[in-house]
Scaffold this motif. Structure first.
Motif, mmCIF file in Angstrom:
data_model
loop_
_atom_site.group_PDB
_atom_site.id
_atom_site.type_symbol
_atom_site.label_atom_id
_atom_site.label_comp_id
_atom_site.label_asym_id
_atom_site.label_seq_id
_atom_site.Cartn_x
_atom_site.Cartn_y
_atom_site.Cartn_z
ATOM 1 N N ALA A 11 -5.568 -0.704 17.245
ATOM 2 C CA ALA A 11 -6.420 -1.343 17.455
ATOM 3 C C ALA A 11 -6.410 -2.249 15.226
ATOM 4 O O ALA A 11 -7.155 -3.621 15.549
ATOM 5 N N VAL A 12 -6.225 -1.414 14.816
ATOM 6 C CA VAL A 12 -6.725 -2.246 13.762
ATOM 7 C C VAL A 12 -5.073 -3.039 13.611
ATOM 8 O O VAL A 12 -5.108 -4.414 12.481
ATOM 9 N N ALA A 13 -4.462 -2.794 13.732
ATOM 10 C CA ALA A 13 -2.752 -3.933 13.299
ATOM 11 C C ALA A 13 -2.888 -5.018 13.909
ATOM 12 O O ALA A 13 -2.831 -6.303 13.728
ATOM 13 N N GLU A 14 -3.518 -5.386 15.253
ATOM 14 C CA GLU A 14 -4.189 -5.897 15.716
ATOM 15 C C GLU A 14 -4.628 -7.548 15.673
ATOM 16 O O GLU A 14 -5.250 -8.674 15.062
ATOM 17 N N HIS A 15 -5.669 -6.436 14.766
ATOM 18 C CA HIS A 15 -7.123 -7.402 13.654
ATOM 19 C C HIS A 15 -6.561 -8.355 13.047
ATOM 20 O O HIS A 15 -6.961 -8.991 12.287
#
Length: 599
Positions: free
Chosen positions: A237-241
């Motif tokens: 989720a952080v990588a996508e964000h």
């Protein structure tokens, strides 16, 4: 080494091995944080001091610990008088002390990852004046002897959604890129943990009470950024964000990566970045521009979404605090309540709503003489019973995803003395004077500080701490750059104009050593004011905090008509806002405590 005395002896032995005659131990981390992770609590491990600000200096034959007026009592209770001398700042500072207590030929060590360049230059000059030398160490000698030193937190990063942040991370990076272009810089190194969290709309749990993660960031003129964080903290989720515009690297690679800034003009905040960073950039052939972190002012001036979130957080926090105040007023006079059990009960009230993420700091739950210690921290060993005849002070706050709170109230256990009522009312008068202030654009907090002190000064009284500090938006409860304080007091410093959107505390106090402490604290929002007959727009404050102020401690005869009007209007708003949320007996109690006060 179970005792601080044994640890001090071990440090001196290590200094001999390191060919040093002394060493400086600050209470900070490699990000110049106020609150630090367990792995960086070197000062507490060495000395036993548990305050949030201080520095120690260890020489072969003497050792000194430096604290400000907030910790005058606490440091003497927690630190051995046999091992340490106690130095008050700003009456003295580390550099001046070193110049007076060292001699020619001595080598005093410091960790360049724990001090700013400004501190290094000042200390180096003081030592050079007497023929001594300040020496940067490659390994902190405390780390060499701290066998069970905790590891940094492995907790994962979390995304702070735009619906709470009010602006997307890409827009914030673009603003920084524009700032770099205007400053003639290629990149800026962001080291403050709350700045990184705000810029990238990320949060973490690496530091107790502050929702940040251990990381470094470099923002570039093209709007991209490099984030240096431990790999285990990354999630899908952080990588996508973050997307492709934010390159992610191992935090361990940060120092070496600075070499890639060779030939570039790099903005580094001299107040927030440690000396090692600027030194490395310059050694690599980069040019350091000593400029303020470009996220500091945007982070401090809350956008409408953040203000709305804080109001929501203040409402639920005020409801929890009101329930607690009712409980302590009923339970404490009957006995069996301690400072620790009261703090635990307040935390339970806050947690019942299901939205609390953490406390914003360790609650200052202090009765009687402990109330005279402004930053007292209750422990199982120090916890006192709350007894009749005492004043109980509770300074606490919550971390919610939509806002950070900080509020102080005082409860008399039984009937307060005339002196207690007099002192409390003077503190309240100062609180009201600040809350109702109107001032022109360009005014800084130091210019307003005396408004809160004058009712105490009129009686020959004062308090040895700042009157107000900035507060973050689901970030640090102590946030710069604005303060309301004397320049020489904790929280003082450069005069920073107050701007609309800033949130600051309003917390004058009075402390009678060995007897009691008083502080009345609400959070204020800086807002625009337009006066009908004025020549220009002005600024003022909106009080955000919602919780009753104990009416039994107020002496109405000491209040002016305007002050009576303020407290009655405030209590009317508190009751009208919180009673529908509370309901039942809690609402009835609140309405009784908010009844109109008359002379």
């Amino acid at each position: 080494m179970p005792t601080p005395s044994a640890r001090l002896r071990a440090l001196r032995d290590q200094l001999v091995r390191d060919q040093l005659h002394g060493f400086v131990v600050p209470l900070t981390d490699e990000h110049m944080s106020e609150y630090v992770g367990d792995y960086a609590q070197r000062l507490a491990w060495l000395t036993g001091f548990e305050g949030s600000a201080g520095t120690a200096v260890v020489l072969a034959d003497e050792a000194a610990i430096f604290t400000d007026g907030r910790y005058t009592i606490q440091v003497r209770e927690q630190v051995s008088h046999a091992d340490w001398s106690f130095v008050s700042v700003p009456e003295s500072n580390v550099a001046a002390w070193l110049g007076a207590h060292t001699s020619a030929g001595m080598r005093v060590g410091y960790d360049p990852w724990l001090h700013t360049r400004g501190w290094v230059e000042e200390a180096r000059a003081a030592l050079a004046a007497i023929g001594a030398e300040l020496v940067a160490v490659e390994r902190n000698p405390i780390d060499s002897i701290w066998a069970d030193r905790p590891a940094p937190s492995p907790a994962p990063l979390a995304v702070h959604p735009e619906r709470l942040a009010g602006r997307g991370a890409a827009a914030k990076r673009a603003d920084v890129a524009d700032w770099l272009a205007a400053a003639g810089a290629d990149a800026t190194v962001i080291t403050a943990l709350d700045s990184i969290a705000w810029l990238l709309n990320l949060r973490g749990t690496d530091v107790a009470r502050t929702p940040v993660a251990l990381a470094y960031a470099v923002a570039h003129g093209d709007g991209t950024a490099d984030l240096y964080v431990a790999p285990e903290k990354m999630t899908a989720a952080v990588a996508e964000h973050l997307g492709n515009a934010v390159r992610v690297h191992d935090r361990a690679a940060f120092a070496a990566s600075l070499d890639s800034l060779a030939g570039k003009r790099v903005a580094i905040d001299p107040a927030l970045a440690v000396a090692a960073i600027a030194d490395r950039v310059e050694r690599a052939g980069g040019t350091v521009l000593p400029l303020r972190d470009p996220t500091v002012l945007p982070r401090a001036t809350k956008n409408p979404t953040e203000v709305t979130g804080h109001r929501a957080a203040s409402l639920r926090d005020g409801a929890a605090l009101t329930r607690f105040l009712r409980w302590v007023a009923d339970a404490a006079p009957r006995g069996g309540v301690t400072e620790l059990s009261a703090a635990e009960r307040l935390l339970a009230f806050r947690a019942e709503g299901g939205l609390l993420r953490d406390q914003s700091f360790d609650a200052i739950s202090a009765t009687g003489p402990h109330g005279a210690i402004p930053h007292y921290r209750v422990t199982p060993e120090s916890s006192l019973p709350i007894e009749l005849g005492q004043l109980y002070l509770i300074d606490s706050g919550g971390q919610y995803e939509d806002g950070t709170t900080d509020v102080t109230r005082v409860v008399p256990i039984g009937a307060p003395s005339d002196e207690m009522r007099d002192r409390f009312t003077r503190v309240l008068k100062g609180h009201i004077a600040l809350a109702t202030a109107t001032f022109p654009h360009g005014t800084n907090g130091g210019q307003l500080d005396s408004l809160a002190r004058r009712p105490l000064w009129d009686a020959g009284l004062d308090y040895a701490h700042g009157t107000g500090h900035g507060v973050g938006s689901y970030l640090s409860v102590h946030e710069g750059p604005a303060r309301i304080a004397k320049p020489s007091y904790p929280g003082g410093g450069p005069a920073e104009p107050l701007l609309p959107g800033m949130i600051l505390s309003n917390e004058p106090g009075y402390y009678k050593a060995g007897a009691y402490g008083i502080r009345v604290e609400n959070l204020l929002l800086v807002v625009e004011r337009e006066l009908a007959d004025g020549d220009s727009p002005m600024l003022g404050f909106e009080t955000l905090t919602l919780a009753p102020i104990d009416r039994d401690l107020i002496e109405p005869a000491l209040l002016t008509d305007a002050e009576l009007t303020w407290i009655n209007a405030y209590h009317h708003r508190v009751a009208a806002t919180l009673a529908p949320v509370l309901g039942g007996d809690d609402a009835a109690w609140l309405e009784a405590r908010c009844m109109r006060i008359t002379r």
